[in-house]
Design an enzyme around this catalytic site. Structure first.
Site, short mmCIF file in Angstrom:
data_model
loop_
_atom_site.label_atom_id
_atom_site.label_comp_id
_atom_site.label_asym_id
_atom_site.label_seq_id
_atom_site.Cartn_x
_atom_site.Cartn_y
_atom_site.Cartn_z
CE1 TYR A 99 -3.55 -2.65 0.51
CE2 TYR A 99 -2.21 -3.38 2.37
CZ TYR A 99 -3.25 -3.60 1.48
OH TYR A 99 -3.98 -4.75 1.54
CG ASP B 168 4.99 2.03 -4.40
OD1 ASP B 168 5.83 2.75 -3.82
OD2 ASP B 168 5.24 0.89 -4.77
CE1 TYR C 98 6.69 -3.54 4.41
CE2 TYR C 98 8.36 -2.33 5.63
CZ TYR C 98 7.46 -2.41 4.59
OH TYR C 98 7.35 -1.36 3.73
CD GLN D 28 -4.52 7.15 1.72
OE1 GLN D 28 -5.15 8.03 1.14
NE2 GLN D 28 -3.28 6.82 1.38
NE ARG E 293 3.65 -2.13 5.37
CZ ARG E 293 2.90 -3.14 4.97
NH1 ARG E 293 2.70 -4.18 5.76
NH2 ARG E 293 2.35 -3.12 3.77
N GLY E 294 7.17 1.50 5.88
CA GLY E 294 7.13 2.07 4.55
C GLY E 294 7.27 3.58 4.56
CD GLU E 295 7.97 7.93 0.55
OE1 GLU E 295 7.56 8.92 -0.07
OE2 GLU E 295 8.91 7.22 0.14
CG ASP E 296 0.63 6.99 3.03
OD1 ASP E 296 0.65 8.20 2.74
OD2 ASP E 296 -0.38 6.42 3.47
CB SER E 297 2.09 4.30 7.73
OG SER E 297 3.20 3.46 7.54
#
Length: 377
Positions: free
Chosen positions: A15, A17, A193, A255, A271-275
């Site tokens: 999710y 990207d 993750y 979101q 995790r990742g970029e958005d969150s």
């Protein structure tokens, strides 16, 4: 006439990207009055973030954005004034040919991944000329002046602060998710993750002096959680108690509701970029599980952010915070570093809000992109 924008998104990491590009597309439409087409190659991931969307539609309108399924066999389409290639997803060859044939060149932007590394400011906004004559501009989100900033809607901080001033709104939101935490309990969200270090963190919270209520949206960490709980499943809404720790599984939410979840918690593991970015706008202490890259390249990015983030903390608090992040991302034992963070909780909490407000003084990513286009034309 409205400027037209095409945003291309290839869903690589569940999710992340689509999360960034969907937020960006909505904000461009809502705040900058431009026409946006969002091309997505996995509509199932899009529906998870926008439940009213149709996973089978090749074209649909959602919140003012024209959403298209990115076809395997590309047909002719009119090239937009601004073309955003999100995270080096590689534009279709047919689209590139149409770009070359366009009488007035389009602004082609390669929207890169977020990084706090020093070199970002030197590369932000630089062009790359291809042998076929097309020019691509590199655009880097970032935390400092000279970068493209962070995604942030114009009223985001005001909405969050209004939510915080209304305990009844927070209570109603949590109760709608089936969350009834004990008075005085730490409320923590966990979105991550797979991680071998999770068990040690859960054990530390279970043995803690203060109750902790852990909220776990559905995701890849669930397998590690079930193994530690020694249960086959954790139905949504069910609470498992282990010592001072209560564990509750939550549904994957849209979101806007995920933002409210972050605002409702005392600590957010993301995790990742958005969150990761949304947790910073929540103004709460956070723990980032960075996406692993080949040859451990992600460690450079992680340490660059940490060095920037902890600069204004006292040395003991900075050390505790840094050690927690490094242990988590290494899958190592977290008990010592977690307890050290708890010792500096008030300082780290106050710092999280200051960091948020400092970042909010910069232009946001959508605003920076629009200004970049205006300067370009």
């Amino acid at each position: 006439m409205k400027a037209s924008w095409d945003i291309f998104c290839s869903v690589v990491d569940n999710y992340g990207d689509i999360g960034v590009t969907w937020r960006l597309a909505r904000q461009l439409v809502a705040e900058h009055d431009v026409a946006v087409r969002l091309w997505v190659d996995d509509l199932q991931a899009f529906v998870a973030l926008c439940p009213e969307a149709d996973a089978t539609a090749t074209q649909q309108w959602r919140q003012g954005v024209e959403v298209h399924l990115w076809p395997q066999e590309w047909e002719a389409a009119q090239v937009a004034d601004v073309v955003i290639e999100a995270f080096a997803c590689k534009l279709p060859e047919a689209y590139l040919l149409a770009m070359k044939a366009r009488p007035v060149p389009a602004l082609w932007i390669n929207l890169e991944y977020l990084s706090a590394e020093d070199w970002v400011t030197g590369c932000h906004g630089l062009p790359s000329l291809r042998p076929d004559g097309l020019k691509r501009m590199f655009f880097f989100p970032g935390f400092e002046k000279g970068t493209g900033g962070l995604l942030r809607e114009a009223d985001l901080i005001a909405r969050r602060q209004a939510f915080e001033r209304d305990p009844q709104a927070r209570r109603a939101f949590l109760q709608a998710l089936g969350v009834y935490a004990l008075d005085g309990a730490h409320l923590i969200s966990l979105f991550a993750y797979e991680n071998t270090g999770l068990a040690s963190w859960l054990e530390a919270m279970a043995a803690g002096a203060r109750p902790t209520h852990l909220l776990v949206p559905q995701g890849r960490i669930m397998g590690d959680l079930l193994r530690w709980l020694d249960v086959d499943q954790l139905p949504l809404g069910t609470v498992e108690q282990r010592g001072q720790l209560s564990v509750q599984a939550l549904p994957f939410v849209r979101q806007e509701d995920y933002d409210r979840l972050l605002w409702s918690c005392d600590f957010n593991a993301v995790r990742g970029e958005d969150s990761f970015v949304r947790a910073q706008w929540a103004g709460r202490p956070l723990l980032w599980h960075i996406y692993q890259q080949e040859e451990d390249a992600h460690w450079i990015k992680l340490k660059a952010f940490l060095a920037l983030y902890v600069k204004d903390l006292s040395a003991p608090a900075a050390q505790a915070f840094t050690e927690l992040w490094l242990a988590w991302n290494a899958g190592a034992d977290m008990a010592h570093s977690w307890n050290a963070v708890l010792e500096h909780w008030p300082e780290i909490t106050a710092h999280s809000e200051r960091w948020c407000l400092q970042q909010a003084m910069q232009a946001d990513l959508a605003q920076a992109l629009v200004l970049f286009y205006r300067n370009w034309i």
